[in-house]
Every structure is written in C-alpha cells, then in structure tokens.
Design an enzyme around this catalytic site. Structure first.
Site, short mmCIF file in Angstrom:
data_model
loop_
_atom_site.label_atom_id
_atom_site.label_comp_id
_atom_site.label_asym_id
_atom_site.label_seq_id
_atom_site.Cartn_x
_atom_site.Cartn_y
_atom_site.Cartn_z
N ASN A 112 -40.10 -26.15 35.96
CA ASN A 112 -39.62 -25.27 36.65
C ASN A 112 -40.33 -24.07 36.94
O ASN A 112 -41.00 -23.60 36.06
CB ASN A 112 -38.01 -24.96 36.62
CG ASN A 112 -37.47 -24.05 37.67
OD1 ASN A 112 -37.96 -24.40 38.90
ND2 ASN A 112 -36.71 -23.13 37.39
N HIS A 149 -39.78 -19.86 37.54
CA HIS A 149 -38.64 -18.81 37.94
C HIS A 149 -39.34 -17.41 38.06
O HIS A 149 -40.22 -17.19 37.33
CB HIS A 149 -37.49 -18.79 36.65
CG HIS A 149 -36.55 -18.03 36.81
ND1 HIS A 149 -35.63 -18.11 37.70
CD2 HIS A 149 -36.49 -16.69 36.13
CE1 HIS A 149 -34.77 -17.11 37.72
NE2 HIS A 149 -35.04 -16.39 36.98
N SER A 175 -42.23 -17.40 35.59
CA SER A 175 -42.46 -18.07 34.13
C SER A 175 -42.46 -19.50 34.59
O SER A 175 -41.73 -19.95 35.32
CB SER A 175 -41.36 -17.57 33.13
OG SER A 175 -41.28 -16.38 33.00
N ASP A 191 -32.62 -22.01 33.31
CA ASP A 191 -33.99 -21.11 33.05
C ASP A 191 -34.07 -21.24 31.85
O ASP A 191 -34.53 -19.82 30.96
CB ASP A 191 -33.75 -19.86 33.72
CG ASP A 191 -33.44 -20.00 35.26
OD1 ASP A 191 -34.26 -21.16 35.71
OD2 ASP A 191 -33.06 -19.24 36.00
C1 GRF Z 1 -40.10 -18.99 44.05
O1 GRF Z 1 -40.09 -17.67 43.96
C2 GRF Z 1 -39.82 -19.76 42.54
O2 GRF Z 1 -39.97 -18.97 41.62
C3 GRF Z 1 -38.25 -19.81 42.87
O3 GRF Z 1 -38.06 -20.40 44.17
C4 GRF Z 1 -38.98 -19.82 45.16
C5 GRF Z 1 -39.73 -20.87 45.81
O4 GRF Z 1 -40.37 -20.49 46.73
N1 GRF Z 1 -38.02 -20.96 41.94
P1 GRF Z 1 -41.38 -21.16 47.75
O5 GRF Z 1 -40.35 -22.15 48.40
O6 GRF Z 1 -42.16 -22.25 46.78
O7 GRF Z 1 -42.15 -20.41 48.65
#
Ligand code: GRF
Length: 321
Positions: free
Chosen positions: A109, A111, A138, A147
């Site tokens: 993932n 974050h 991260s 997370d």
């Molecule tokens: C990103 O900021 C990611 O870190 C978080 O969700 C957002 C997704 O954005 N988990 P996108 O759909 O890839 O533009």
C-alpha cells in the site's frame, strides 16, 4: 531477464498512482506487469484509463456485502488474472484479516505520510498542524493493523510555511508517482537480488547458537563453535562455478539423500560443484515462492550435524518450550 511479476492494482478513485505504476510497467526493464485493475467503485476514474490502455478491469461494489464477501470477489478476480501481488493505490477499503493473511507479504500500500506518523485520515493537515518540516509518502506491506506493516520505502516532501493541505497533497502526489513504481519494482524483484537473499540467510544462520561468518574459497560461510575451532554448517553460493543459482549449501546425511532430493525436486535442490561430493546439497533461493521457514529448518538441521553436543542440548531444551 526473469519473467515479469504479475500485479493486480486495487483502486477506488482517480488512480493517478495506478497510472504511474502502469506507465512505469511499460518501460523495457520493468520487473512487473499489470495483470488487472480492480475497483469497488464503478465510476472510478482510473478504470477508463485502464480500459484505454488495454488492461483487464474488474469492478465489484461493496454495497450490501459483508467485508469478507466483497474481499472474496476481489480476491477471485486477482487470482483468475494470475496476480502474484496486490498493490493498493487509493483503495478505500479496509481488508479483512483472512484476506490479508492469505496474501501475507504480497500486498503493498502507499500512504501519504512519513509512517509511523499520521496513520489513517487527513495526514497532510495533521503534518501542517503539527508544524512538521516535511510530509511525504510511505510504501508499506499490508498487515491486519491499519498502515502498520513494514515500511519498504519513503519519499520526503518539504512543507512550505503557508501550505494548505491541498497544496501539500498535490506535491506529495508527485513524489508518490516516483516512489511507488520504484518500490514495487524493488520488492517484486528482491527474490533475485543476491544482497537481499544473503541478508535473509545471515539473519537465520546467525540466529542459531554460537555462530559466526567465515569466508571459504571466496564465498561467505557460516560456522558453529569458537572462532578458532568452529565448523562450517552452511555456505552461501552466488552463481558459483557457472551455476545460475543463488543458493545456500547445507549438509545432507550423504550422497543417497542428496541425489534423492535433487531427483525429486530439481527446482528446489541441486548438487553443487566440489561441495556436492561431500554431501552438501544446494537449496536454491532465487526461485519463486521460497519458503523461508523451510530454509530455516535446513540451516538448523545442518547446524545440528556439526554443533558440539553441549549446544545441541541447549537447542533441544529451548525447543521444548
Ligand atoms: C494517494 O494519496 C495514496 O497515498 C492514498 O490514496 C491516494 C490515491 O490517489 N493511499 P490516486 O487515486 O492514486 O490519485
């Protein structure tokens, strides 16, 4: 080059990270390819791009379903696309523990904070509020706790004095788009990375009682006993003598067992040059799906074969608890 790892990307929104992963996967030396884009939201923006780029998509709304049932549908789609890894990119669902356990070590993932800071929602606003000099992103392994899995890579982004959460978020996104493809590429290819494999072997071999490293014939080895009179119980072999294998050499009971192992499981074992003649078998590490607890068992067995009785007794006593 080894075969590319197949990844399924799960999204719920615009999918800009998905786009970054997708276009990075199109570069010639990418170690992964995208097998599926799956979403719980029918209108997720990223799905149109996936279709335009000819990537298979799957949509299944979570509405009216239990967490387990929805996860099962997503999992079935990932499996039928033959995905080996699941990469979450703005997937706004918490996964059930069962799903996470079944894919342990194979779900990543991203974050938007410098974990362990600001898990959960609104990380940008919280970083600004706290007066931090940097925000960032991260990439981490997914575990049942939100997370909280092992952090694989991070990118830092400076916070300006007058930043709003939206402004910071936009710059963190730029950093995410660099970070995520690189972290995924490194992670899926580490099974072929000699440095990574060697560090795993060191961790396991040196966890056994009274062990130390010692080179032998130019390759790293592991001994039990004192620095002066210790005995080798394992050798690390990196594409030695023309072999394409990265392996750990461990002691079998003798030639019969060695040849049986090699014949029955040639994808796992081989007879190494020189050492093979005295009953050392090569346990291949640069292959898909290495079971590290199996490697650990072999190291312990090999250690037992040469360790002095006072040490094996210690281990026997510890094993009883
Ligand atoms: C990103 O900021 C990611 O870190 C978080 O969700 C957002 C997704 O954005 N988990 P996108 O759909 O890839 O533009």
């Amino acid at each position: 080059m080894a075969e590319k790892a197949r990844i399924a990307v799960f999204i719920s929104g615009t999918g800009t990270n998905m786009a970054a992963l997708l276009y990075a996967s199109r570069l010639e030396d990418s170690p992964y390819e995208i097998a599926l884009i799956a979403s719980n939201v029918a209108g997720a923006g990223g799905l149109d791009l996936a279709k335009l780029e000819g990537i298979p998509t799957f949509v299944h709304s979570h509405k009216g379903l239990s967490r387990e049932d929805h996860d099962a549908a997503m999992e079935a789609a990932a499996k039928s696309a033959k995905a080996e890894f699941i990469v979450l990119a703005g997937y706004m669902r918490i996964l059930s523990d069962g799903f996470v356990k079944r894919w342990e070590g194979r779900i990543l993932n991203i974050h938007p904070s410098l974990l362990p800071k600001y898990k959960g929602l609104d990380p940008h606003a919280r970083a600004i509020e706290a007066g931090d000099s940097h925000g960032g992103a991260s990439v981490h392994l997914v575990t049942p706790d939100l997370d909280s899995g092992e952090v694989l890579a991070q990118a830092k982004v400076a916070i300006a004095p007058d930043d709003t959460a939206e402004q910071l978020e936009a710059r963190v996104k730029l950093a995410e788009h660099q970070l995520y493809p690189r972290a995924v590429a490194d992670y899926v290819s580490r099974g072929n990375d000699p440095d990574y494999l060697y560090s795993k072997v060191c961790e396991l071999a040196l966890a056994l009682p009274e062990t130390h490293k010692r080179d032998s014939h130019g390759s790293p080895g592991f001994r039990v006993g004192s620095e002066k009179s210790g005995k080798f119980f394992a050798h690390f072999s990196q594409q030695h003598h023309g072999s394409e294998h990265i392996a750990i050499l461990v002691k079998t009971s003798g030639m019969d067992e060695l040849l049986d192992l090699v014949e029955a499981q040639p994808e796992t074992y081989y007879k190494p040059a020189y050492y093979g003649a005295s009953g050392w078998v090569g346990l291949i590490l640069n292959r898909p799906g290495v079971d590290w607890s199996h490697v650990e068992e072999w190291l312990e067995r090999s250690w037992r074969a040469v360790a002095p009785a006072r040490l094996t007794k210690l281990l026997d006593a510890a094993d009883m608890f």
